[in-house]
Design a protein around this motif. Structure first.
Motif, mmCIF file in Angstrom:
data_model
loop_
_atom_site.group_PDB
_atom_site.id
_atom_site.type_symbol
_atom_site.label_atom_id
_atom_site.label_comp_id
_atom_site.label_asym_id
_atom_site.label_seq_id
_atom_site.Cartn_x
_atom_site.Cartn_y
_atom_site.Cartn_z
ATOM 1 N N LEU A 4 0.565 -1.181 0.064
ATOM 2 C CA LEU A 4 0.072 -0.133 0.054
ATOM 3 C C LEU A 4 0.668 1.296 -0.088
ATOM 4 C CD1 LEU A 4 -2.917 -1.331 2.548
ATOM 5 C CD2 LEU A 4 -2.642 -0.931 -0.075
ATOM 6 N N LEU A 5 2.643 1.142 0.268
ATOM 7 C CA LEU A 5 3.017 2.443 0.540
ATOM 8 C C LEU A 5 4.018 2.288 -0.705
ATOM 9 C CD1 LEU A 5 4.242 2.752 4.303
ATOM 10 C CD2 LEU A 5 2.215 4.140 2.976
ATOM 11 N N ALA A 6 4.098 1.731 -1.715
ATOM 12 C CA ALA A 6 4.274 1.811 -2.988
ATOM 13 C C ALA A 6 4.433 2.928 -3.956
ATOM 14 C CB ALA A 6 3.747 0.515 -4.038
ATOM 15 N N THR A 7 5.896 2.914 -4.147
ATOM 16 C CA THR A 7 5.765 3.748 -4.978
ATOM 17 C C THR A 7 5.771 4.181 -6.753
ATOM 18 O OG1 THR A 7 7.182 5.403 -3.852
ATOM 19 C CG2 THR A 7 7.369 5.955 -5.180
ATOM 20 N N LEU A 8 5.434 4.087 -7.229
ATOM 21 C CA LEU A 8 4.845 4.703 -9.071
ATOM 22 C C LEU A 8 5.846 4.602 -9.368
ATOM 23 C CD1 LEU A 8 0.369 4.532 -8.714
ATOM 24 C CD2 LEU A 8 2.651 2.364 -8.782
ATOM 25 N N GLN A 9 6.263 4.045 -10.384
ATOM 26 C CA GLN A 9 6.801 4.652 -11.409
ATOM 27 C C GLN A 9 6.241 5.479 -12.548
ATOM 28 O OE1 GLN A 9 10.032 4.674 -10.584
ATOM 29 N NE2 GLN A 9 9.594 3.366 -8.640
ATOM 30 N N ARG A 10 6.665 7.143 -13.051
ATOM 31 C CA ARG A 10 6.246 7.770 -13.785
ATOM 32 C C ARG A 10 6.235 7.241 -15.884
ATOM 33 N NH1 ARG A 10 6.691 14.219 -13.649
ATOM 34 N NH2 ARG A 10 8.720 13.885 -13.936
ATOM 35 N N GLU A 11 7.255 7.020 -15.197
ATOM 36 C CA GLU A 11 7.548 6.614 -16.967
ATOM 37 C C GLU A 11 7.191 5.415 -17.238
ATOM 38 O OE1 GLU A 11 9.466 7.199 -15.184
ATOM 39 O OE2 GLU A 11 9.957 9.782 -16.139
ATOM 40 N N THR A 12 7.021 4.174 -16.637
ATOM 41 C CA THR A 12 6.243 2.520 -16.722
ATOM 42 C C THR A 12 4.732 2.608 -16.863
ATOM 43 O OG1 THR A 12 7.989 1.850 -15.680
ATOM 44 C CG2 THR A 12 5.911 0.216 -16.001
ATOM 45 N N PRO A 13 3.898 2.206 -17.555
ATOM 46 C CA PRO A 13 2.691 1.778 -17.657
ATOM 47 C C PRO A 13 2.265 1.500 -16.513
ATOM 48 C CG PRO A 13 3.520 0.983 -19.497
ATOM 49 C CD PRO A 13 4.599 1.483 -19.006
ATOM 50 N N LEU A 14 0.749 2.231 -15.611
ATOM 51 C CA LEU A 14 0.014 1.531 -14.592
ATOM 52 C C LEU A 14 0.091 -0.373 -14.603
ATOM 53 C CD1 LEU A 14 -2.429 4.411 -13.270
ATOM 54 C CD2 LEU A 14 0.118 3.584 -12.226
ATOM 55 N N SER A 15 -0.505 -0.300 -16.308
ATOM 56 C CA SER A 15 -0.986 -1.949 -15.768
ATOM 57 C C SER A 15 0.905 -2.373 -15.568
ATOM 58 C CB SER A 15 -1.037 -2.401 -17.156
ATOM 59 O OG SER A 15 -0.202 -2.008 -18.504
ATOM 60 N N LYS A 16 1.714 -2.420 -15.459
ATOM 61 C CA LYS A 16 2.862 -3.250 -15.453
ATOM 62 C C LYS A 16 3.380 -3.244 -13.925
ATOM 63 C CE LYS A 16 4.702 -3.018 -20.492
ATOM 64 N NZ LYS A 16 5.633 -2.883 -21.787
ATOM 65 N N GLN A 17 2.922 -1.974 -13.816
ATOM 66 C CA GLN A 17 3.085 -2.056 -11.934
ATOM 67 C C GLN A 17 2.493 -3.085 -11.239
ATOM 68 O OE1 GLN A 17 4.791 1.392 -11.158
ATOM 69 N NE2 GLN A 17 4.555 2.882 -12.901
ATOM 70 N N GLY A 18 1.091 -3.617 -11.510
ATOM 71 C CA GLY A 18 -0.134 -3.884 -10.774
ATOM 72 C C GLY A 18 -0.667 -3.690 -10.574
ATOM 73 N N ILE A 19 -1.955 -2.219 -10.943
ATOM 74 C CA ILE A 19 -2.131 -1.133 -11.030
ATOM 75 C C ILE A 19 -3.531 -2.165 -12.474
ATOM 76 C CG2 ILE A 19 -3.400 0.905 -10.998
ATOM 77 C CD1 ILE A 19 -1.513 -0.223 -9.089
ATOM 78 N N LYS A 20 -4.809 -2.600 -11.820
ATOM 79 C CA LYS A 20 -5.629 -3.157 -12.981
ATOM 80 C C LYS A 20 -7.139 -1.937 -12.219
ATOM 81 C CE LYS A 20 -6.644 -6.621 -9.717
ATOM 82 N NZ LYS A 20 -6.350 -6.034 -8.535
ATOM 83 N N ALA A 21 -7.740 -2.027 -13.363
ATOM 84 C CA ALA A 21 -8.795 -1.208 -13.387
ATOM 85 C C ALA A 21 -9.803 -1.456 -12.044
ATOM 86 C CB ALA A 21 -9.688 -2.098 -14.447
#
Length: 113
Positions: A4-21
């Motif tokens: 829950l405290l992960a930092t998302l990478q701005r240059e990487t698509p959200l789907s490749k970071q485990g984020i889904k609809a």
């Protein structure tokens, strides 16, 4: 994602970071209050790894300040180096900074104002 405290990478698509609809994201935005040379306050968002020069470039987008080479940024009257990363400046959370014009009549001292 599980963290829950992960930092998302701005240059990487959200789907490749485990984020889904359907996932809910909470974004925390860091910002500085910058008073331009005319004492107008501006809230400017920043990332820790950005340089002071990048912060000034963002300020220039919202304030009629002159060339970046003619501006210094200060915190508690201490000049911040344009090449320094924000995280290396030892600033408090949500700092208040002041943009000042360099005094050109000071004999080229670079930091006279």
């Amino acid at each position: 994602p599980d963290n829950l405290l992960a930092t998302l990478q701005r240059e990487t698509p959200l789907s490749k970071q485990g984020i889904k609809a359907g996932d809910i994201l909470t974004l925390l935005v860091r910002y500085a209050t910058i008073f331009d040379p005319y004492d107008n306050p501006h809230l400017v968002a920043y990332r820790e790894e950005e340089t002071i020069q990048h912060l000034l470039a963002t300020l220039r987008d919202v304030s009629p300040i002159p060339l970046l080479s003619e501006i210094i940024l200060c915190h508690n009257e201490i000049q911040l180096d344009h090449a320094s990363r924000f995280q290396d400046c030892n600033l408090p959370h949500e700092p208040t900074l002041h943009a000042r014009l360099i005094n050109q009549s000071g004999g080229g001292g670079g930091g006279d104002w």
